[in-house]
Design a protein around this motif. Structure first.
Motif, PDB file in Angstrom:
ATOM      1  N   ALA A   9       0.802  -1.224   0.000  1.00  0.00           N
ATOM      2  CA  ALA A   9       0.000   0.000   0.000  1.00  0.00           C
ATOM      3  C   ALA A   9       0.835   1.275   0.000  1.00  0.00           C
ATOM      4  O   ALA A   9       0.299   2.368  -0.171  1.00  0.00           O
ATOM      5  N   TYR A  10       2.149   1.140   0.168  1.00  0.00           N
ATOM      6  CA  TYR A  10       2.986   2.309   0.450  1.00  0.00           C
ATOM      7  C   TYR A  10       2.941   3.361  -0.662  1.00  0.00           C
ATOM      8  O   TYR A  10       2.824   4.555  -0.390  1.00  0.00           O
ATOM      9  N   ASP A  11       3.035   2.934  -1.911  1.00  0.00           N
ATOM     10  CA  ASP A  11       3.126   3.902  -3.003  1.00  0.00           C
ATOM     11  C   ASP A  11       1.849   4.707  -3.193  1.00  0.00           C
ATOM     12  O   ASP A  11       1.882   5.798  -3.776  1.00  0.00           O
ATOM     13  N   ASP A  12       0.722   4.184  -2.722  1.00  0.00           N
ATOM     14  CA  ASP A  12      -0.546   4.916  -2.839  1.00  0.00           C
ATOM     15  C   ASP A  12      -0.943   5.632  -1.556  1.00  0.00           C
ATOM     16  O   ASP A  12      -1.845   6.465  -1.572  1.00  0.00           O
ATOM     17  N   ARG A  13      -0.236   5.335  -0.473  1.00  0.00           N
ATOM     18  CA  ARG A  13      -0.662   5.842   0.828  1.00  0.00           C
ATOM     19  C   ARG A  13      -0.586   7.358   0.921  1.00  0.00           C
ATOM     20  O   ARG A  13      -1.417   7.995   1.557  1.00  0.00           O
ATOM     21  N   PHE A  14       0.420   7.946   0.264  1.00  0.00           N
ATOM     22  CA  PHE A  14       0.639   9.385   0.406  1.00  0.00           C
ATOM     23  C   PHE A  14       0.353  10.124  -0.906  1.00  0.00           C
ATOM     24  O   PHE A  14       0.920  11.178  -1.164  1.00  0.00           O
ATOM     25  N   LYS A  15      -0.516   9.563  -1.735  1.00  0.00           N
ATOM     26  CA  LYS A  15      -0.719  10.083  -3.078  1.00  0.00           C
ATOM     27  C   LYS A  15      -1.126  11.553  -3.076  1.00  0.00           C
ATOM     28  O   LYS A  15      -0.655  12.346  -3.907  1.00  0.00           O
ATOM     29  N   LYS A  16      -1.992  11.954  -2.152  1.00  0.00           N
ATOM     30  CA  LYS A  16      -2.459  13.344  -2.145  1.00  0.00           C
ATOM     31  C   LYS A  16      -1.407  14.316  -1.618  1.00  0.00           C
ATOM     32  O   LYS A  16      -1.533  15.525  -1.793  1.00  0.00           O
ATOM     33  N   LEU A  17      -0.353  13.776  -0.996  1.00  0.00           N
ATOM     34  CA  LEU A  17       0.750  14.614  -0.515  1.00  0.00           C
ATOM     35  C   LEU A  17       2.006  14.404  -1.368  1.00  0.00           C
ATOM     36  O   LEU A  17       3.107  14.769  -0.947  1.00  0.00           O
ATOM     37  N   ALA A  18       1.842  13.844  -2.556  1.00  0.00           N
ATOM     38  CA  ALA A  18       2.991  13.534  -3.405  1.00  0.00           C
ATOM     39  C   ALA A  18       3.783  14.773  -3.776  1.00  0.00           C
ATOM     40  O   ALA A  18       4.983  14.684  -4.065  1.00  0.00           O
ATOM     41  N   VAL A  19       3.148  15.928  -3.758  1.00  0.00           N
ATOM     42  CA  VAL A  19       3.869  17.159  -4.084  1.00  0.00           C
ATOM     43  C   VAL A  19       5.007  17.414  -3.097  1.00  0.00           C
ATOM     44  O   VAL A  19       6.050  17.964  -3.467  1.00  0.00           O
ATOM     45  N   PHE A  20       4.839  16.999  -1.834  1.00  0.00           N
ATOM     46  CA  PHE A  20       5.925  17.123  -0.852  1.00  0.00           C
ATOM     47  C   PHE A  20       7.115  16.258  -1.283  1.00  0.00           C
ATOM     48  O   PHE A  20       8.261  16.701  -1.256  1.00  0.00           O
TER      49      PHE A  20
END
Length: 221
Positions: A9-20
């Protein structure tokens, strides 16, 4: 902490914060541009390979050594590198930097959001010492960790960021309560003291997005 379910799940877990993540990777690229065209880069805590894949595309002559203690995360990293056609430029090490049988040969290193998981102060300094021993003199290290001063105004913004990332308020509260137990979120000066005690000179703060801080340091000559 990073078992098979977490790796999947890791690669999708922070998708909305990917800009960071993207901003940190860009700063990392800029900091390492000085390295030779055929540099050997040590990626400590490589995870699923995000910065490795980004840097491999930017610097097609580099060779990467990915160090990762979680086998499921490392296997995910391998799969992504194979899919990208760069696995022949990579060495994958399941373990820690201490168990990597290479000394003083790397042109540079990254350790992005890794040392924060070491809450013991001596262990955190030792983590950076192990990296320093494997770098050439004056070689750069780009590191990043969660960092904040107690009571600063960024805590509420950090909380809002996780809510924006679809994390429930209850889980955000649990994350904040776990500070000092499972993750060390220290003032920037404390992280810099770990780096200098480990053999790095003049850590320069080169990145900040809310609690995420980044430093450019060099192994002492």
């Amino acid at each position: 902490m990073f078992d098979q379910a977490a790796a999947d799940a890791y690669d999708d877990r922070f998708k909305k914060l990917a800009v960071f993540r993207d901003a940190l990777q860009l700063v990392t690229r800029l900091a390492l541009t000085e390295l030779p065209s055929e540099a050997r880069l040590l990626c400590v805590g490589a995870g699923t390979g995000a910065e490795l894949l980004y840097l491999a595309e930017a610097f097609p002559g580099w060779h990467f050594t990915a160090v990762e203690p979680s086998e499921p995360m490392l296997e995910r990293c391998k799969a992504r590198c194979e899919a990208a056609g760069i696995s022949q430029r990579c060495t994958f090490h399941h373990g820690t930097t201490d168990t990597l049988d290479v000394g003083g040969s790397f042109d540079g290193a990254t350790a992005l959001l890794v040392s924060q998981f070491l809450v013991d102060q001596a262990a955190r300094t030792a983590f950076f010492e192990a990296i320093a021993r494997r770098l050439k003199p004056n070689a750069p290290l780009v590191s990043a960790d969660l960092s904040h001063a107690p009571g600063d105004a960024l805590t509420e913004l950090w909380r809002r960021a996780w809510i924006y990332n679809d994390t429930t308020s209850e889980n955000v509260d649990r994350m904040l309560e776990s500070i000092g137990q499972h993750v060390a979120v220290s003032p920037a000066e404390v992280v810099e003291n770990h780096l200098t005690a480990a053999g790095f000179s003049a850590p320069t703060r080169c990145f900040q997005t809310l609690w995420i801080h980044g430093w450019l340091s060099r192994r002492n000559a």
